[in-house]
Each structure stands twice: as structure tokens, then as C-alpha cells.
Scaffold this active site. Structure first.
Site, PDB file in Angstrom:
ATOM      1  N   HIS A   1       0.744   5.317   1.068  1.00 14.07           N
ATOM      2  CA  HIS A   1       0.049   6.325   1.867  1.00 14.07           C
ATOM      3  C   HIS A   1       0.029   7.644   1.090  1.00 14.07           C
ATOM      4  O   HIS A   1       1.075   8.076   0.589  1.00 14.07           O
ATOM      5  CB  HIS A   1       0.802   6.590   3.178  1.00 14.07           C
ATOM      6  CG  HIS A   1       0.878   5.419   4.097  1.00 14.07           C
ATOM      7  ND1 HIS A   1       0.104   5.329   5.242  1.00 14.07           N
ATOM      8  CD2 HIS A   1       1.633   4.297   4.069  1.00 14.07           C
ATOM      9  CE1 HIS A   1       0.404   4.194   5.878  1.00 14.07           C
ATOM     10  NE2 HIS A   1       1.323   3.548   5.189  1.00 14.07           N
TER      11      HIS A   1
ATOM     12  N   HIS B   1       0.832  -1.207   0.000  1.00 12.51           N
ATOM     13  CA  HIS B   1       0.000   0.000   0.000  1.00 12.51           C
ATOM     14  C   HIS B   1       0.858   1.245   0.000  1.00 12.51           C
ATOM     15  O   HIS B   1       1.962   1.247   0.533  1.00 12.51           O
ATOM     16  CB  HIS B   1      -0.955   0.020   1.206  1.00 12.51           C
ATOM     17  CG  HIS B   1      -0.261  -0.076   2.526  1.00 12.51           C
ATOM     18  ND1 HIS B   1       0.199  -1.274   3.025  1.00 12.51           N
ATOM     19  CD2 HIS B   1       0.070   0.862   3.435  1.00 12.51           C
ATOM     20  CE1 HIS B   1       0.775  -1.069   4.208  1.00 12.51           C
ATOM     21  NE2 HIS B   1       0.721   0.232   4.476  1.00 12.51           N
TER      22      HIS B   1
END
Ligand code: 5GP
Ligand code: ZN
Length: 143
Positions: A109, A107
Site C-alpha cells: 500500500h 501487495h
């Protein structure tokens, strides 16, 4: 697929969000990627961009998937900046526990930043030129 990767996929919180088994404040979705708000944001509007397929980290994510993720990260970064009125955006990606990775599903941010939000950047270290040369040589040899 190994037993371990099947189990990771089944238990992974981000896979559960992708499958709709756990609620999330989704802001963008396409065939390969999903973006949703971080449940514990650095600043309000902090968004996570993930591949829909489960990969543990950037190293193990195939290039084509990573390209889709970074494309979505760019799109979402522009929207987060506009939507929150942020003065700037940090796009970050943690890999391995020592680097702060808590969720082992790739992932990025997208963190909206405000001029006076109080966050400080990591301090740079003073190092000797030969230390830099040595580090560069080791990295080049590792490619
Ligand atoms: P990491 O430290 O792995 O780079 O970041 C994981 C991020 O996921 C953290 O910022 C954390 O707040 C967020 N997070 C953890 N669990 C959940 C969850 O169940 N839902 C959402 N939306 N975010 C989560
Ligand atoms: Zn996952």
C-alpha cells in the site's frame, strides 16, 4: 503448479486486474509489476503495487520479484506524494488475516498522508528489557 494455486490465480481479484478482466485505475506498469488505485482508499491517491505473477504474501514471493515490487513502490510513492501534494507517505504490507490481509496476492500500500488527516499511529507498548532480549533471541534462532 498445484490445483490450489491454479484456482487461486484464476479467482484472485488482483490477477483479474493484471489480466485486464476487472477494471482498475492503473497508474504504472512494467514487465513484472503493476500499480493501481485502491478502490477504498485511506486517502485519495492510495495506490497498490503488485507483482504481475500471483504470490499469496511476502513470505512466498521470490526475492527477485519482491525487489521489482519494492522498486516500483518507491517510484510510485514519489509520484503519489508529488501528484497528491501529500505531506508524507506510508508504505505498508499486510501478511495473513490477523495482520489485516484481505487479498491474498502480494501487495504494498502506498498511502498519501496529510498533516491533519486524523490517522493515528499504533501505540507502542512499554515492555521490560528482558522481554525484548527474549524476543530477539527467539527471532535470531528462527532465522
Ligand atoms: P489488504 O487488507 O489485503 O492489505 O488490502 C487489500 C486492499 O485491496 C484494500 O485496501 C481494498 O480496498 C483493496 N481492494 C479490494 N478489492 C479491490 C478491487 O477490486 N479493486 C481495487 N482497486 N482495490 C481493491
Ligand atoms: Zn493473484
Amino acid at each position: 503448479m498445484t490445483d490450489e494455486s491454479i484456482s487461486n490465480k484464476t479467482n484472485c481479484i488482483f490477477c483479474k486486474i493484471v489480466r485486464g478482466e476487472v477494471p482498475a485505475e492503473k497508474v504504472y506498469e512494467d514487465k513484472d509489476t503493476l500499480a493501481f488505485l485502491d478502490i477504498r482508499p485511506n486517502n485519495v491517491g492510495h495506490t497498490l503495487v503488485v507483482p504481475k505473477e500471483h504470490y499469496e504474501n511476502t513470505y512466498s514471493t521470490p526475492d527477485n520479484v519482491l525487489c521489482a515490487v519494492i522498486k516500483t513502490a518507491k517510484k510510485v510513492a514519489v509520484a503519489v506524494k508529488k501528484g497528491t501534494g501529500a505531506d508524507g507517505i506510508n508504505i505498508t504490507n499486510n501478511n495473513d488475516s490477523p495482520a489485516g490481509q484481505l487479498i491474498f496476492h502480494t501487495h504494498f500500500h502506498i498511502v498519501p498522508r496529510f498533516t491533519d488527516d486524523g490517522f493515528k499511529h499504533w501505540p507502542g507498548k512499554e515492555v521490560r528489557e528482558d522481554t525484548l532480549k527474549e524476543a530477539a533471541e527467539k527471532i535470531r534462532k528462527s532465522l
